[in-house]
Design a protein around this motif. Structure first.
Motif, PDB file in Angstrom:
ATOM      1  N   UNK A 164      -1.246 -35.651  12.835  1.00 26.80           N
ATOM      2  CA  UNK A 164      -0.393 -34.880  13.749  1.00 26.80           C
ATOM      3  C   UNK A 164       0.114 -33.611  13.065  1.00 26.80           C
ATOM      4  N   UNK A 165       0.548 -33.728  11.811  1.00 23.25           N
ATOM      5  CA  UNK A 165       0.979 -32.554  11.047  1.00 23.25           C
ATOM      6  C   UNK A 165      -0.176 -31.565  10.900  1.00 23.25           C
ATOM      7  N   UNK A 166      -1.369 -32.091  10.632  1.00 19.10           N
ATOM      8  CA  UNK A 166      -2.545 -31.234  10.469  1.00 19.10           C
ATOM      9  C   UNK A 166      -2.883 -30.509  11.770  1.00 19.10           C
ATOM     10  N   UNK A 167      -2.820 -31.207  12.896  1.00 24.20           N
ATOM     11  CA  UNK A 167      -3.133 -30.582  14.185  1.00 24.20           C
ATOM     12  C   UNK A 167      -2.116 -29.502  14.548  1.00 24.20           C
ATOM     13  N   UNK A 168      -0.850 -29.760  14.266  1.00 30.78           N
ATOM     14  CA  UNK A 168       0.177 -28.731  14.515  1.00 30.78           C
ATOM     15  C   UNK A 168      -0.121 -27.490  13.680  1.00 30.78           C
ATOM     16  N   UNK A 169      -0.547 -27.709  12.436  1.00 31.02           N
ATOM     17  CA  UNK A 169      -0.900 -26.590  11.561  1.00 31.02           C
ATOM     18  C   UNK A 169      -2.090 -25.815  12.104  1.00 31.02           C
ATOM     19  N   UNK A 170      -3.118 -26.544  12.562  1.00 34.97           N
ATOM     20  CA  UNK A 170      -4.316 -25.903  13.095  1.00 34.97           C
ATOM     21  C   UNK A 170      -4.018 -25.078  14.340  1.00 34.97           C
ATOM     22  N   UNK A 171      -3.198 -25.629  15.219  1.00 34.07           N
ATOM     23  CA  UNK A 171      -2.985 -25.018  16.529  1.00 34.07           C
ATOM     24  C   UNK A 171      -1.942 -23.907  16.493  1.00 34.07           C
ATOM     25  N   UNK A 172      -0.860 -24.087  15.723  1.00 34.76           N
ATOM     26  CA  UNK A 172       0.281 -23.185  15.852  1.00 34.76           C
ATOM     27  C   UNK A 172       0.582 -22.320  14.618  1.00 34.76           C
ATOM     28  N   UNK A 212       0.369 -22.433   7.326  1.00 34.22           N
ATOM     29  CA  UNK A 212      -0.744 -23.292   7.719  1.00 34.22           C
ATOM     30  C   UNK A 212      -1.253 -24.098   6.518  1.00 34.22           C
ATOM     31  N   UNK A 213      -1.505 -23.397   5.416  1.00 37.26           N
ATOM     32  CA  UNK A 213      -2.068 -24.068   4.247  1.00 37.26           C
ATOM     33  C   UNK A 213      -1.038 -24.945   3.539  1.00 37.26           C
ATOM     34  N   UNK A 214       0.233 -24.583   3.643  1.00 34.40           N
ATOM     35  CA  UNK A 214       1.282 -25.435   3.090  1.00 34.40           C
ATOM     36  C   UNK A 214       1.310 -26.784   3.797  1.00 34.40           C
ATOM     37  N   UNK A 215       1.254 -26.750   5.122  1.00 36.06           N
ATOM     38  CA  UNK A 215       1.262 -28.005   5.877  1.00 36.06           C
ATOM     39  C   UNK A 215      -0.071 -28.738   5.766  1.00 36.06           C
ATOM     40  N   UNK A 216      -1.166 -28.009   5.583  1.00 36.25           N
ATOM     41  CA  UNK A 216      -2.436 -28.655   5.251  1.00 36.25           C
ATOM     42  C   UNK A 216      -2.263 -29.513   3.996  1.00 36.25           C
ATOM     43  N   UNK A 255      -9.681 -30.640   6.171  1.00 38.71           N
ATOM     44  CA  UNK A 255      -9.317 -29.337   5.623  1.00 38.71           C
ATOM     45  C   UNK A 255     -10.528 -28.659   5.000  1.00 38.71           C
ATOM     46  N   UNK A 256     -11.369 -29.447   4.324  1.00 41.71           N
ATOM     47  CA  UNK A 256     -12.575 -28.888   3.710  1.00 41.71           C
ATOM     48  C   UNK A 256     -13.509 -28.295   4.761  1.00 41.71           C
ATOM     49  N   UNK A 257     -13.678 -28.990   5.886  1.00 41.34           N
ATOM     50  CA  UNK A 257     -14.538 -28.474   6.953  1.00 41.34           C
ATOM     51  C   UNK A 257     -13.921 -27.238   7.612  1.00 41.34           C
ATOM     52  N   UNK A 258     -12.601 -27.188   7.694  1.00 36.57           N
ATOM     53  CA  UNK A 258     -11.939 -26.002   8.240  1.00 36.57           C
ATOM     54  C   UNK A 258     -12.219 -24.788   7.348  1.00 36.57           C
ATOM     55  N   UNK A 259     -12.073 -24.972   6.037  1.00 35.00           N
ATOM     56  CA  UNK A 259     -12.336 -23.876   5.095  1.00 35.00           C
ATOM     57  C   UNK A 259     -13.807 -23.471   5.152  1.00 35.00           C
ATOM     58  N   UNK A 260     -14.715 -24.454   5.234  1.00 37.51           N
ATOM     59  CA  UNK A 260     -16.141 -24.154   5.333  1.00 37.51           C
ATOM     60  C   UNK A 260     -16.434 -23.335   6.584  1.00 37.51           C
ATOM     61  N   UNK A 261     -15.798 -23.668   7.697  1.00 36.18           N
ATOM     62  CA  UNK A 261     -15.994 -22.909   8.942  1.00 36.18           C
ATOM     63  C   UNK A 261     -15.539 -21.463   8.764  1.00 36.18           C
TER      64      UNK A 261
END
Length: 326
Positions: free
Chosen positions: A143-151, A157-161, A175-181
């Motif tokens: 949930x914390x990760x999704x909030x970071x991704x969306x908002x 963003x990276x702190x909450x990641x 997180x690794x796949x997000x950075x790869x994207x």
């Protein structure tokens, strides 16, 4: 904006909020059931809390599971409630919050009517609801990760990641796949290269193989497969549905991460280790792809494909977890 539009938006928000509260109560009821039959992570957590009710926090780890357990003890002492009530409150908050986030985004799309059925099926599917009702720590981290991704953007963003991964290491591959994207998307734009599926799929395949191999060698977030062959075949069909329903899925960050998690699950299945929770994460992320980028045809095909998956997984879960008196 006229009065009619304002009233319509207010009604829609109120309905969405009520549905989110209802979903939160459903998750709490599920958690209470898992507690009553000593299933999932709930039983092990409460056993620990009962055995350590009077113990201090001086020697506890502040990483991952240790941080979560210490937090539950502190919250329980501060609020004057039992650990089961703390866990129920946390499950209610994270499930209601994530459901409401999706409700807000679905309400603003022109495909609202088409998305509602699959939206409800995904959130009420056991592979998703159990993330909040049974695997609470990973549910909080996600949930914390999704909030970071969306908002969130930039530093926050990276702190909450980092915080979500600190709370549960299963967030690290996401997180690794997000950075790869972000890296591949930036690189492709710089060199003027266009590849909507083959090259990104190849990169995801290599990355997923590496993550699975790393997890297997270093015993990172690894459990042996315990579900039946039929169930795993059903999950395999769901995975293929998400990958091939729309090849544009890799052009969207949520779709890209979703496919990466699916590949991790599939490669893990080949070598007999389980990454089952990633299917729940992948389905939730795929829903965001449908909300942001998918067309009516994609939504309809995925909905039709997900209907049998939803009922069969629900039947499988009920038959394995719920006990009925003869």
């Amino acid at each position: 904006m006229n009065i009619y539009t304002v009233k319509t938006n207010s009604i829609a928000k109120s309905i969405g909020f009520l549905f989110a509260l209802t979903y939160g109560l459903f998750i709490v009821a599920s958690l209470q059931y898992f507690y009553s039959v000593d299933s999932g992570d709930i039983g092990s957590y409460l056993k620990f809390f009962n055995e350590n009710a009077t113990a201090g926090l001086e020697n506890r780890s502040i990483v991952g599971d240790g941080l979560f357990r210490a937090g539950v003890i502190i919250l329980g002492n501060y609020m004057g409630i039992e650990p089961i009530n703390v866990l129920s409150t946390l499950a209610f908050v994270i499930s209601t919050l994530l459901f409401a986030i999706y409700a807000a985004h679905i309400r603003s799309t022109k495909y609202l009517i088409y998305l509602l059925p699959v939206y409800c099926m995904i959130f009420f599917s056991p592979i998703v609801s159990n993330l909040f009702a049974s695997n609470i720590r990973s549910g909080i981290a996600f949930t914390i990760l999704m909030i970071s991704l969306v908002y969130l953007k930039g530093f926050w963003k990276y702190l909450f990641f980092g915080f979500s991964s600190f709370l549960h290491l299963s967030m690290a591959p996401i997180i690794a796949f997000y950075i790869l994207y972000q890296v591949t998307n930036y690189t492709f734009k710089k060199i003027g290269f266009r590849s909507s599926f083959i090259v990104p799929m190849l990169l995801l395949t290599i990355s997923s193989l590496f993550l699975v191999a790393f997890s297997y060698v270093y015993k990172f977030n690894v459990t042996l497969i315990s579900s039946s062959g039929v169930y795993n075949v059903l999950i395999l069909c769901l995975a293929l549905l998400m990958i091939f329903t729309n090849k544009k899925v890799l052009k969207n960050v949520y779709g890209f991460i979703c496919v990466g998690l699916i590949l991790v699950y599939l490669f893990g299945f080949v070598i007999d280790i389980s990454f089952a929770r990633y299917i729940g994460f992948a389905v939730i992320l795929y829903l965001f792809f449908l909300i942001e980028k998918a067309e009516i045809g994609t939504i309809q095909v995925f909905t039709l494909g997900y209907i049998p998956v939803f009922f069969l997984i629900s039947f499988y879960t009920v038959s394995n977890n719920f006990q009925f008196d003869e």
